[in-house]
Design a protein around this motif. Sequence first.
Motif, mmCIF file in Angstrom:
data_model
loop_
_atom_site.group_PDB
_atom_site.id
_atom_site.type_symbol
_atom_site.label_atom_id
_atom_site.label_comp_id
_atom_site.label_asym_id
_atom_site.label_seq_id
_atom_site.Cartn_x
_atom_site.Cartn_y
_atom_site.Cartn_z
ATOM 1 N N UNK A 495 0.839 -1.208 0.000
ATOM 2 C CA UNK A 495 0.000 0.000 0.000
ATOM 3 C C UNK A 495 0.873 1.257 0.000
ATOM 4 N N UNK A 496 1.978 1.226 0.812
ATOM 5 C CA UNK A 496 2.882 2.383 0.857
ATOM 6 C C UNK A 496 3.550 2.605 -0.500
ATOM 7 N N UNK A 497 3.928 1.452 -1.132
ATOM 8 C CA UNK A 497 4.566 1.565 -2.452
ATOM 9 C C UNK A 497 3.591 2.159 -3.458
ATOM 10 N N UNK A 498 2.311 1.630 -3.344
ATOM 11 C CA UNK A 498 1.304 2.152 -4.251
ATOM 12 C C UNK A 498 1.105 3.651 -4.036
ATOM 13 N N UNK A 499 1.094 4.086 -2.761
ATOM 14 C CA UNK A 499 0.948 5.504 -2.442
ATOM 15 C C UNK A 499 2.135 6.309 -3.005
ATOM 16 N N UNK A 500 3.341 5.743 -2.838
ATOM 17 C CA UNK A 500 4.541 6.441 -3.365
ATOM 18 C C UNK A 500 4.477 6.584 -4.877
ATOM 19 N N UNK A 503 2.016 9.142 -5.648
ATOM 20 C CA UNK A 503 2.574 10.476 -5.378
ATOM 21 C C UNK A 503 3.541 10.884 -6.502
ATOM 22 N N UNK A 504 4.381 9.917 -6.946
ATOM 23 C CA UNK A 504 5.329 10.212 -8.043
ATOM 24 C C UNK A 504 4.561 10.577 -9.304
ATOM 25 N N UNK A 508 4.725 14.008 -11.166
ATOM 26 C CA UNK A 508 5.101 14.058 -12.579
ATOM 27 C C UNK A 508 4.035 14.791 -13.378
ATOM 28 N N UNK A 509 2.768 14.482 -13.030
ATOM 29 C CA UNK A 509 1.672 15.141 -13.733
ATOM 30 C C UNK A 509 1.684 16.627 -13.447
#
Length: 581
Positions: A495-500, A503-504, A508-509
Amino acid sequence: MNQGGERDARIDAIPDVHGHAKGEHKPFAEERPIPYTARMLFLWFFHACQRSSPRFMMVADHMNYLTFEDPAAVNLVRRALKLAHAGDLYGASETAGIEVGHAAVVSEGLRRGMRYSIGAEVDNDPRSRPDAQNIVDAMRPDAIIRSVHFLTIEHPELGAGYQWAFDNSEFQHLFAHVGTERVWELYMATLLDAIEKLPGHIVGHFYVPAKFGHWPEDAKLDHYENQLLDACVARGMAIELNARFFYRHFVDDEHNKRRYRNANLRLLKKAKARGVGIAVGSDAHSPKDQGGGFEAVLELLDKAGINEIVFPVNGRMARVALRATEELLKQQAAPPPPPIGSSVSGFGRAELAARDGGIGPEPETPAQRKAAAKAAAIAKAAAAKAAAIKAAADRAAAKKLAAEKAAAKKIADAAKRKALAEKKKIAAAKKAAAKKVALEKKRAAKRAAAERKKLANEKKRAAKQAALEKKRAVAAAKRIAAEKQRAAAAAKKVQAARKAVAAKKAAAAKKAGAAKKAAVAKKAAAKKAAAKKATARKPAAKKAAKRPPRGKPRPSKKARAHPPKRSSTKSASKKRSKGRR
């Protein structure tokens, strides 16, 4: 009792033709058929043998108590009685299912002349089996006692056709509804019909409607007694003098006891005058009542002048004499000697004269007198010799009788010793059986203890296994919990990776948006700068653009002061187009 206070020996000689081996009556709703057993019947006779009275006795149980097992039991006890009479005590005990001592007592009673019969009291009980008469016939009864215990009346609540047990104390309240006179009328009609149409040897307890003190008028009762005797004469039946009223029904009721005594005395005198047999019954329902009330019975018999009582044996009514009267002895004596001078006798005249006490013609001449004296002397000598021979014969007979008595005593003693030995043997067998039972119980207790120990061990092992399984289950639960924790941590990381990543992506957007905006702004600035440059390069075109075209209205001052905004690109393009024109 005699005048000296001793018991009259004739009481024991009175036959008791009415006894119930199946016991006392139960409440009406609880009465059920009870099967005979050979043991039941044998012990009924055993109690009489123990007391040595009554010497003649018959069992006659009620019709509604009969069962299909009864004929077999009756046949079996008859066989047992024959074996006991023959002295086969072991055979009798085995046949009837009783102790050898019981068989010895009955055997001794039979040897002394006691006799037993088996009959049935056949009445009109509606609870009897439809085929009850077949059971009675299969028993081959020595006699049938014909009686009435039920009357058909109109019940105040249950209506017509009600079968009323009028001699049962549970229903005596209906006497008030039916009435004494009507009860006796119904009773006589039912009894006379039964005597006329049904088999029987003895009419039982004629005065049973008076059991609770309900007597008809004397004239009516006298008429009913005459009707009864007429029916008995026509069918050859005897009447019963029932003693149960003396020792049970009227034991504390002197008034009714006196009336019952007087009525029976009148009936006995009438029966004797008409040649109707008299039977006596105690109507006992327990061994202790056998022969009950026979003192009062003997008193009535003496007052009526009756010496012979009937007793059923093999379907015939035998007569039992209570006292050896002169008339009876004459009837039983040997026929008288032939007349004097008869050639049949084989005696001479002198011998016949001497035998008859010297009675004969007197001699006339001295020679005849001398011859007669000589013959008398010879006859006297012969009589003396005969008397001596008779005395010797009597002594021999007495000696023989004494020897027979001694032999009988010896046999009886041997039987007693045998019975005692058998008793000891049975006691030893019982002791051995008890010992064996105790040993078996001990072994069973040991086996039970071993089983309990084995069961305890099994339980212990099962508990240990259960504890081990529980421990394994706890460890597995712990492992599962740890796995769940690791899975939760991994899920958290994902979940944290997905959040990161999100966020990236968002950064980027955002960066792309900013870059796009910057590019747009840069392009707009470039366009603006180009427009300014173009404007500065063509001032004339600008002035021309300020003059309105021909044919179009001039804009107002306000519109001129506030012209519409146009993008720099469009205005520049227009300027270019104007310049090209």
